[in-house]
Enzyme design. Structure first.
Site, PDB file in Angstrom:
ATOM      1  N   GLY A  43      35.234 -54.574 -13.152  1.00 11.39           N
ATOM      2  CA  GLY A  43      33.965 -53.874 -12.946  1.00 11.39           C
ATOM      3  C   GLY A  43      33.615 -53.541 -11.511  1.00 11.39           C
ATOM      4  O   GLY A  43      32.905 -52.578 -11.248  1.00 11.39           O
ATOM      5  N   ASP A 100      30.020 -55.801 -10.361  1.00 10.31           N
ATOM      6  CA  ASP A 100      29.267 -54.633 -10.816  1.00 10.31           C
ATOM      7  C   ASP A 100      27.837 -55.001 -11.189  1.00 10.31           C
ATOM      8  O   ASP A 100      26.893 -54.346 -10.789  1.00 10.31           O
ATOM      9  CB  ASP A 100      29.983 -53.934 -11.995  1.00 10.31           C
ATOM     10  CG  ASP A 100      30.363 -54.886 -13.137  1.00 10.31           C
ATOM     11  OD1 ASP A 100      30.096 -56.104 -13.053  1.00 10.31           O
ATOM     12  OD2 ASP A 100      30.947 -54.398 -14.124  1.00 10.31           O
ATOM     13  N   ASP A 103      24.250 -60.286 -14.907  1.00  8.98           N
ATOM     14  CA  ASP A 103      23.557 -60.192 -16.194  1.00  8.98           C
ATOM     15  C   ASP A 103      23.094 -61.603 -16.581  1.00  8.98           C
ATOM     16  O   ASP A 103      22.113 -62.101 -16.047  1.00  8.98           O
ATOM     17  CB  ASP A 103      24.529 -59.569 -17.199  1.00  8.98           C
ATOM     18  CG  ASP A 103      23.914 -59.327 -18.566  1.00  8.98           C
ATOM     19  OD1 ASP A 103      22.683 -59.342 -18.681  1.00  8.98           O
ATOM     20  OD2 ASP A 103      24.673 -59.126 -19.539  1.00  8.98           O
ATOM     21  N   LYS A 131      20.399 -57.377 -13.561  1.00  5.22           N
ATOM     22  CA  LYS A 131      19.682 -57.313 -14.855  1.00  5.22           C
ATOM     23  C   LYS A 131      19.060 -58.692 -15.074  1.00  5.22           C
ATOM     24  O   LYS A 131      19.614 -59.552 -15.755  1.00  5.22           O
ATOM     25  CB  LYS A 131      20.704 -56.999 -15.959  1.00  5.22           C
ATOM     26  CG  LYS A 131      20.101 -56.397 -17.211  1.00  5.22           C
ATOM     27  CD  LYS A 131      21.098 -56.419 -18.368  1.00  5.22           C
ATOM     28  CE  LYS A 131      22.042 -55.245 -18.408  1.00  5.22           C
ATOM     29  NZ  LYS A 131      22.948 -55.285 -19.590  1.00  5.22           N
ATOM     30  N   VAL A 153      24.545 -50.463 -19.696  1.00  7.08           N
ATOM     31  CA  VAL A 153      24.873 -49.270 -18.914  1.00  7.08           C
ATOM     32  C   VAL A 153      26.374 -49.153 -18.646  1.00  7.08           C
ATOM     33  O   VAL A 153      27.104 -50.150 -18.713  1.00  7.08           O
ATOM     34  CB  VAL A 153      24.113 -49.267 -17.565  1.00  7.08           C
ATOM     35  CG1 VAL A 153      22.622 -49.113 -17.788  1.00  7.08           C
ATOM     36  CG2 VAL A 153      24.412 -50.522 -16.762  1.00  7.08           C
TER      37      VAL A 153
HETATM   38  P1  IMP Z   1      27.315 -62.131 -17.014  1.00 10.49           P
HETATM   39  O1  IMP Z   1      28.320 -63.225 -16.986  1.00 10.49           O
HETATM   40  O2  IMP Z   1      26.509 -62.113 -18.276  1.00 10.49           O
HETATM   41  O3  IMP Z   1      26.448 -62.066 -15.787  1.00 10.49           O
HETATM   42  O4  IMP Z   1      28.101 -60.795 -17.179  1.00 10.49           O
HETATM   43  C1  IMP Z   1      28.737 -60.201 -16.191  1.00 10.49           C
HETATM   44  C2  IMP Z   1      29.703 -59.179 -16.717  1.00 10.49           C
HETATM   45  O5  IMP Z   1      29.319 -58.652 -18.000  1.00 10.49           O
HETATM   46  C3  IMP Z   1      29.692 -58.018 -15.776  1.00 10.49           C
HETATM   47  O6  IMP Z   1      30.589 -58.207 -14.721  1.00 10.49           O
HETATM   48  C4  IMP Z   1      30.058 -56.880 -16.684  1.00 10.49           C
HETATM   49  O7  IMP Z   1      31.453 -56.776 -16.773  1.00 10.49           O
HETATM   50  C5  IMP Z   1      29.510 -57.253 -18.042  1.00 10.49           C
HETATM   51  N1  IMP Z   1      28.216 -56.566 -18.286  1.00 10.49           N
HETATM   52  C6  IMP Z   1      26.987 -57.096 -18.309  1.00 10.49           C
HETATM   53  N2  IMP Z   1      26.041 -56.163 -18.551  1.00 10.49           N
HETATM   54  C7  IMP Z   1      26.714 -54.991 -18.687  1.00 10.49           C
HETATM   55  C8  IMP Z   1      26.303 -53.630 -18.923  1.00 10.49           C
HETATM   56  O8  IMP Z   1      25.113 -53.281 -19.059  1.00 10.49           O
HETATM   57  N3  IMP Z   1      27.310 -52.713 -19.009  1.00 10.49           N
HETATM   58  C9  IMP Z   1      28.621 -53.027 -18.855  1.00 10.49           C
HETATM   59  N4  IMP Z   1      29.044 -54.273 -18.599  1.00 10.49           N
HETATM   60  C10 IMP Z   1      28.097 -55.247 -18.522  1.00 10.49           C
HETATM   61 MG    MG Z   2      32.757 -57.240 -15.001  1.00 12.73          MG
END
Ligand code: IMP
Ligand code: MG
Length: 184
Positions: A43, A100, A103, A131, A153
């Site tokens: 990403g 990227d 989340d 986010k 997104v």
């Molecule tokens: P986390 O571990 O939930 O913070 O997720 C991180 C990863 O989930 C990011 O590096 C993205 O690859 C993916 N991700 C989270 N939200 C989105 C989104 O809205 N679109 C695409 N990929 C996302």
């Molecule tokens: Mg990622």
């Protein structure tokens, strides 16, 4: 590809401006420091390549890869797994992790834990998007280009089912695409 887009959230120009601003800030903050920039694959590819080219510092570059989402699913998998680790030695280095999007925070939480074992002098996080709404770990970005609401997104490195990363802007996909991903 354009027909699959519902709404553009951040245009190419808006992204350019924010990336320049963050790159300038990083250039000031890391002047005279040994900096290793570590991109989270896949990403961060687009964001990182634009960002580092606007930082006139002798930085080292490396990558890590973690598995969080499986296949075309847009909900986080139960466990985050580091599947590619760094090759460079970051002992005593200042580390900047580039991703990227922040989340739930599960991915970056695991990556920070893993990198901390290499004893760097500092670890900071730089993301294109924050986010906040879905956060499950106590982690905030040190540098962030844009805050976004709880929307899925794509573009500028972000994917759905590993597609749309090459869109030059950040956008929301049409519902119909999310329900039935395209096959060519
Ligand atoms: P986390 O571990 O939930 O913070 O997720 C991180 C990863 O989930 C990011 O590096 C993205 O690859 C993916 N991700 C989270 N939200 C989105 C989104 O809205 N679109 C695409 N990929 C996302
Ligand atoms: Mg990622």
């Amino acid at each position: 590809m354009k027909n699959d887009i519902e709404e553009v959230l951040f245009s190419e120009d808006e992204i350019k401006n924010r990336v320049s601003a963050i790159a300038q800030k990083l250039t000031v903050d890391y002047k005279h420091k040994n900096l290793t920039v570590i991109g989270v694959l896949n990403g961060s590819l687009v964001f990182m390549s634009d960002l580092i080219r606007q930082m006139p510092l002798p930085v080292k570059i490396d990558t890590v890869k973690a598995n969080t989402y499986s296949g075309a699913s847009t909900t986080a998998a139960a466990k985050t797994e580091i599947i590619h680790n760094i090759d460079v030695n970051v002992k005593g280095e200042h580390v900047l992790i580039v991703d990227d999007i922040l989340d739930t925070g599960k991915t970056l939480f695991e990556i920070i834990q893993m990198l901390a074992e290499h004893n760097p002098q500092s670890i900071k996080v730089c993301v294109l998007l924050n986010k906040r709404a879905r956060r499950e770990r106590d982690i905030e970005p040190d540098y962030c280009c844009f805050e976004i609401e709880d929307k899925f997104v794509v573009g500028y490195g972000l994917d759905f089912d590993n597609r749309y990363r090459n869109l030059p802007y950040v956008a929301v996909l049409r519902d119909s695409i999310m329900i039935a991903p395209k096959t060519l």
